[in-house]
Motif scaffolding. Sequence first.
Motif, mmCIF file in Angstrom:
data_model
loop_
_atom_site.group_PDB
_atom_site.id
_atom_site.type_symbol
_atom_site.label_atom_id
_atom_site.label_comp_id
_atom_site.label_asym_id
_atom_site.label_seq_id
_atom_site.Cartn_x
_atom_site.Cartn_y
_atom_site.Cartn_z
ATOM 1 N N CYS A 177 -0.861 13.846 -4.463
ATOM 2 C CA CYS A 177 -2.347 13.966 -4.414
ATOM 3 C C CYS A 177 -2.977 13.397 -3.140
ATOM 4 N N ASP A 178 -2.330 12.496 -2.494
ATOM 5 C CA ASP A 178 -2.652 11.877 -1.451
ATOM 6 C C ASP A 178 -3.561 10.726 -1.559
ATOM 7 N N GLU A 179 -3.650 10.212 -2.628
ATOM 8 C CA GLU A 179 -4.345 9.189 -3.243
ATOM 9 C C GLU A 179 -3.602 7.874 -2.626
ATOM 10 N N GLU A 180 -4.335 6.902 -2.183
ATOM 11 C CA GLU A 180 -3.913 5.653 -1.713
ATOM 12 C C GLU A 180 -4.000 4.434 -2.568
ATOM 13 N N ALA A 192 0.794 -1.147 -0.097
ATOM 14 C CA ALA A 192 0.001 0.020 0.123
ATOM 15 C C ALA A 192 0.781 1.378 0.003
ATOM 16 N N VAL A 193 0.558 2.185 -0.894
ATOM 17 C CA VAL A 193 1.370 3.616 -0.931
ATOM 18 C C VAL A 193 0.398 4.491 -1.240
ATOM 19 N N THR A 194 1.123 5.556 -0.665
ATOM 20 C CA THR A 194 0.253 6.893 -0.870
ATOM 21 C C THR A 194 0.950 7.854 -1.786
ATOM 22 N N CYS A 195 0.148 8.521 -2.814
ATOM 23 C CA CYS A 195 0.936 9.523 -3.696
ATOM 24 C C CYS A 195 1.144 10.828 -2.859
#
Length: 152
Positions: A136-139, A130-133
Motif C-alpha cells: 500500500c506504500d504506507e510509510e 523507516a520502512v514502506t509497505c
Amino acid sequence: MRRSVQFQSPEQVEAGAAAARGGSTRQQEQLRTEFGFELPRGYVDESGTVHRTGVMRLATARDELVPLRDDRVRENSAYLSVVLISRVVTRIGTVEDIHPGVIEDLFASDLAFLQDFYRRINAEGHTRAAVTCPSCDEEFAVNLAGGRLGES
C-alpha cells in the motif's frame, strides 16, 4: 561489565542545584546503555538449543580500538566486525560468555543484523527504521530490536 549512566543536561544540573537550594527538581534523564534484540534466525549452541533474544550495550572507544590490535583482525580485516560485536553483545539467550567463537557460529543473516543494530544504537542512538509497505506504500517505523510479529 554493565553500566547505567545518569546524563544531565545543563538545565537538569541547574535544577539539581536549585533543589539543593530549596527550589524545584526535574526528573533526571536516564542514558540508555543496553538494548535488547531478537535475531532473525538465532544462535544454535553445542546442544542444539536455539537462542534468539539478546542484549547489546553501547560501545566504548576501547571497544573500537582493542580489536585493531588483534592478530586475527590484522590478518583479515573482515574479522574486525566479529571481534567488535563479541565485545558489545552481553547475552544471547542464556549464553552470557560471548566471545568471537560464538559470533563466528551465527548465521550470516544474524551477523548482518547485529552489525546493523550496532550501527543504529551507536551512531543513531535508537533501534527504529523507516520502512514502506510494498502493498500500500504506507510509510511507518519499525523497531529493529525485535518483538512479536506485527508489533512495531
